[in-house]
Design a protein around this motif. Structure first.
Motif, PDB file in Angstrom:
ATOM      1  N   PRO A  29     -25.961  29.679  65.384  1.00 30.76           N
ATOM      2  CA  PRO A  29     -25.751  30.148  63.998  1.00 30.76           C
ATOM      3  C   PRO A  29     -24.284  30.196  63.593  1.00 30.76           C
ATOM      4  O   PRO A  29     -23.947  29.952  62.425  1.00 30.76           O
ATOM      5  N   VAL A  30     -23.407  30.503  64.557  1.00 32.06           N
ATOM      6  CA  VAL A  30     -21.974  30.507  64.259  1.00 32.06           C
ATOM      7  C   VAL A  30     -21.476  29.087  64.015  1.00 32.06           C
ATOM      8  O   VAL A  30     -20.687  28.827  63.095  1.00 32.06           O
ATOM      9  N   LEU A  31     -21.943  28.153  64.836  1.00 27.48           N
ATOM     10  CA  LEU A  31     -21.564  26.748  64.663  1.00 27.48           C
ATOM     11  C   LEU A  31     -21.952  26.243  63.279  1.00 27.48           C
ATOM     12  O   LEU A  31     -21.217  25.465  62.662  1.00 27.48           O
ATOM     13  N   ASN A  32     -23.096  26.682  62.787  1.00 31.03           N
ATOM     14  CA  ASN A  32     -23.555  26.240  61.467  1.00 31.03           C
ATOM     15  C   ASN A  32     -22.606  26.659  60.354  1.00 31.03           C
ATOM     16  O   ASN A  32     -22.502  25.982  59.330  1.00 31.03           O
ATOM     17  N   VAL A  33     -21.933  27.778  60.542  1.00 25.29           N
ATOM     18  CA  VAL A  33     -20.993  28.250  59.517  1.00 25.29           C
ATOM     19  C   VAL A  33     -19.892  27.219  59.288  1.00 25.29           C
ATOM     20  O   VAL A  33     -19.440  27.008  58.157  1.00 25.29           O
ATOM     21  N   PHE A  34     -19.476  26.546  60.353  1.00 22.09           N
ATOM     22  CA  PHE A  34     -18.353  25.606  60.269  1.00 22.09           C
ATOM     23  C   PHE A  34     -18.790  24.163  60.061  1.00 22.09           C
ATOM     24  O   PHE A  34     -17.949  23.309  59.766  1.00 22.09           O
ATOM     25  N   THR A  35     -20.080  23.870  60.205  1.00 23.47           N
ATOM     26  CA  THR A  35     -20.516  22.472  60.142  1.00 23.47           C
ATOM     27  C   THR A  35     -21.524  22.187  59.035  1.00 23.47           C
ATOM     28  O   THR A  35     -21.798  21.016  58.762  1.00 23.47           O
ATOM     29  N   THR A  36     -22.098  23.206  58.402  1.00 21.46           N
ATOM     30  CA  THR A  36     -23.078  22.984  57.340  1.00 21.46           C
ATOM     31  C   THR A  36     -22.858  23.993  56.215  1.00 21.46           C
ATOM     32  O   THR A  36     -22.122  24.972  56.370  1.00 21.46           O
ATOM     33  N   SER A  37     -23.535  23.736  55.124  1.00 21.92           N
ATOM     34  CA  SER A  37     -23.519  24.688  53.999  1.00 21.92           C
ATOM     35  C   SER A  37     -24.830  25.450  53.911  1.00 21.92           C
ATOM     36  O   SER A  37     -25.116  26.089  52.894  1.00 21.92           O
ATOM     37  N   SER A  38     -25.656  25.370  54.944  1.00 19.95           N
ATOM     38  CA  SER A  38     -26.946  26.079  54.959  1.00 19.95           C
ATOM     39  C   SER A  38     -27.038  26.988  56.180  1.00 19.95           C
ATOM     40  O   SER A  38     -28.013  26.968  56.910  1.00 19.95           O
ATOM     41  N   HIS A  39     -25.991  27.774  56.391  1.00 17.15           N
ATOM     42  CA  HIS A  39     -25.969  28.723  57.497  1.00 17.15           C
ATOM     43  C   HIS A  39     -26.691  30.002  57.083  1.00 17.15           C
ATOM     44  O   HIS A  39     -27.194  30.127  55.955  1.00 17.15           O
ATOM     45  N   LEU A  40     -26.761  30.973  57.990  1.00 20.84           N
ATOM     46  CA  LEU A  40     -27.501  32.200  57.716  1.00 20.84           C
ATOM     47  C   LEU A  40     -26.948  32.961  56.514  1.00 20.84           C
ATOM     48  O   LEU A  40     -27.700  33.664  55.829  1.00 20.84           O
ATOM     49  N   GLY A  41     -25.667  32.835  56.267  1.00 15.16           N
ATOM     50  CA  GLY A  41     -25.095  33.511  55.105  1.00 15.16           C
ATOM     51  C   GLY A  41     -25.682  33.015  53.800  1.00 15.16           C
ATOM     52  O   GLY A  41     -25.690  33.726  52.790  1.00 15.16           O
ATOM     53  N   VAL A  42     -26.205  31.783  53.823  1.00 11.41           N
ATOM     54  CA  VAL A  42     -26.818  31.200  52.627  1.00 11.41           C
ATOM     55  C   VAL A  42     -28.340  31.313  52.681  1.00 11.41           C
ATOM     56  O   VAL A  42     -28.981  31.779  51.744  1.00 11.41           O
ATOM     57  N   THR A  43     -28.926  30.895  53.803  1.00 12.14           N
ATOM     58  CA  THR A  43     -30.388  30.846  53.892  1.00 12.14           C
ATOM     59  C   THR A  43     -31.013  32.225  53.994  1.00 12.14           C
ATOM     60  O   THR A  43     -32.154  32.426  53.558  1.00 12.14           O
TER      61      THR A  43
END
Length: 540
Positions: A466-480
């Motif tokens: 989930p942390v990796l998604n923050v830096f590599t996508t725009s659909s991380h937990l903060g958004v989804t």
């Protein structure tokens, strides 16, 4: 006689489980993850996350697909279209290359709302790799792999039945767990995880064998159909008619929307899952429409065939399957659980995790017992036996190493450059590189420290996704999750892998705490220290 029989069943249970437990752990873990293979594939293609939230009627999506295929491959021999569902957001089109010198299919993903090709979605096998891993094993001929998996599944079935016979107090064992009791704790853990989902274990093992029964037991079909495999396939796997040969006369293709709508009316409003077109833009064109998977147990999906030029209905199949076809469809459907909704698939997922725990605790229990039998020899300065050390190393590499492999696969999906050649194989290679490294390290030093290191590595990889998604996508937990935007499946994946990583972290922490408690114990002999500190099973 009763005690002798039960003792024989206990021996059979032990060895039928141990000899194949490491392959079974891989099969169980990959099969368990496969209940959400569509969601895993979606997570591994972040470029599609924005498409997932749009809802489009299947007939409209089919029209968009035909339009896209007419632009790309009007002269192809075959078109294939997979329509969107609640679990797969985009329309997938595929077509044979008009150049006869080239084999295989070209494919593309289409936005079902606009018909625009989704540019540059990263190439990945996604959840399909994990699904096929649990019966094809990758890197070997599929026929060999399926024989190996079938052999292991048969041993698993024998182990389950003999385990039920062995247990005198199977109901009581369901409610019994004594922690911090060494061998007794591992036995209780094995019993609880086995009894907890016993019906599931029996069902998934038996239906797994049934799905490939024509491979394992061909004699009956050869006798019944006198070797005519086409006749057998026609009865057990009926189709809505074979495609006709091209007439060589150009003819416009009938509109696909009325065809899809007619098929859905025939199926009582059930959506179409996909269709294929043979000889498009030819007078002998044929359109075959297949119903989408629904809530029926059977995996057999009815199909209808239409004349491609006029749109007239030519044939239909699967509405009233034979007894053999219906039975096979239900068995297959139970195994892959395509009928299940999110909650039911979640229940299957938890039962699969219980199966993984059952296999793992059984393997660890054998190692604990084996070490206890050698306790006197170890105190006298002897060494751990070769067999015991080998089992301990295989346990470590399989049980603690596989989470590292899965974590490496998901990290590779985010970190491997999108545009490189053979990208899907590169992701898969990282799965096996990570697992191979874990297995080698386990063979070198199968001790408590290595257990902690590998469990910790698996925890970091999974919890870090989930942390990796923050830096590599725009659909991380903060958004989804926090902003309620984006597909819920992506948030579910992130939360699930984080929870699994947290479990591994807790196991590594508990193992370290036990190691501190053992510091005051008398030091073992020099020979015994060759394998000290003791492996994980004796300290939990």
């Amino acid at each position: 006689m009763k005690d002798g029989f039960r003792q024989a069943m206990a021996w059979l249970h032990t060895w039928s489980g141990l000899l194949v437990c490491w392959i079974l752990f891989l099969v169980f873990s990959a099969g368990t993850a496969s209940y959400f293979r569509d969601e895993i594939s979606l997570w591994m293609k972040p470029e599609l996350h924005a498409v997932h939230v749009r809802g489009v009627a299947t007939a409209s999506a089919a029209s968009m697909a035909v339009q896209a295929l007419q632009e790309r491959a009007p002269d192809a021999k075959r078109w294939f279209v997979t329509l969107p569902t609640e679990r797969t957001p985009a329309v997938r089109i595929a077509y044979s290359d008009p150049d006869k010198s080239k084999r295989g299919l070209k494919s593309a993903l289409i936005d079902p709302a606009s018909g625009v090709e989704l540019k540059d979605p990263r190439e990945t096998r996604g959840g399909e790799f994990i699904y096929r891993l649990h019966f094809d094993l990758h890197y070997m001929p599929p026929l060999w792999a399926r024989w190996i998996v079938g052999f292991c599944a048969m041993f698993m079935l024998v182990s389950i039945v003999s385990g039920v016979i062995t247990h005198k107090r199977i109901f009581k064992d369901f409610f019994t767990f004594r922690g911090n009791k060494g061998q007794r704790s591992w036995l209780d853990a094995h019993n609880v995880t086995a009894v907890l989902a016993l019906p599931y274990h029996l069902m998934i093992t038996y239906t797994g064998l049934v799905t490939l029964m024509f491979l394992y037991m061909p004699a009956a079909t050869q006798v019944a159909y006198r070797g005519d495999r086409e006749a057998m396939n026609a009865e057990v796997f009926p189709s809505a008619g074979a495609p006709a040969k091209p007439a060589g006369v150009a003819a416009p293709l009938a509109a696909i929307r009325p065809i899809i709508e007619e098929a859905e009316r025939h199926w009582g409003g059930r959506a179409a899952g996909g269709f294929s077109v043979a000889n498009p833009n030819d007078a002998n064109a044929r359109i075959s429409v297949t119903r989408a998977a629904g809530r029926e147990l059977s995996n057999k999906q009815p199909a209808m065939q239409f004349d491609g030029a006029s749109g007239a209905l030519l044939a239909q199949a699967g509405d009233a399957p034979s007894g053999a076809a219906a039975t096979h469809g239900v068995m297959y459907g139970l195994h892959i659980a395509r009928f299940a909704g999110p909650l039911m698939r979640g229940f299957f997922f938890l039962s699969g995790l219980a199966g993984c725990a059952m296999v793992a605790t059984g393997a660890l229990l054998w190692a604990v017992k084996s070490r206890q039998r050698q306790a006197k020899a170890l105190k006298a300065g002897g060494k751990v036996g070769f067999g015991t050390r080998l089992v301990e190393a295989l346990n470590l590499g399989a049980i603690a190493g596989l989470p590292i492999a899965y974590g490496a696969y998901f990290w590779a999906n985010r970190l491997v450059p999108v545009g490189i050649a053979e990208r899907p194989e590169t992701e898969i290679a990282w799965f096996f590189i990570a697992w191979g490294a874990a297995m080698v390290l386990a063979q070198i030093r199968p001790d408590r420290l290595m257990w902690r290191l590998q469990l910790g590595a698996g925890a970091l990889l999974l919890m870090g996704i989930p942390v990796l998604n923050v830096f590599t996508t725009s659909s991380h937990l903060g958004v989804t999750l926090l902003q309620s935007r984006g597909p819920a499946a992506v948030a579910g994946f992130d939360l699930t892998v984080f929870a699994l990583g947290l479990l591994l972290a807790c196991a590594a922490h508990r193992l370290g705490r036990r190691a501190k408690d053992a510091v005051a114990a008398p030091r073992p002999s020099a020979a015994a220290r060759d394998y000290a500190p003791a492996p994980m099973p004796e300290t939990t």
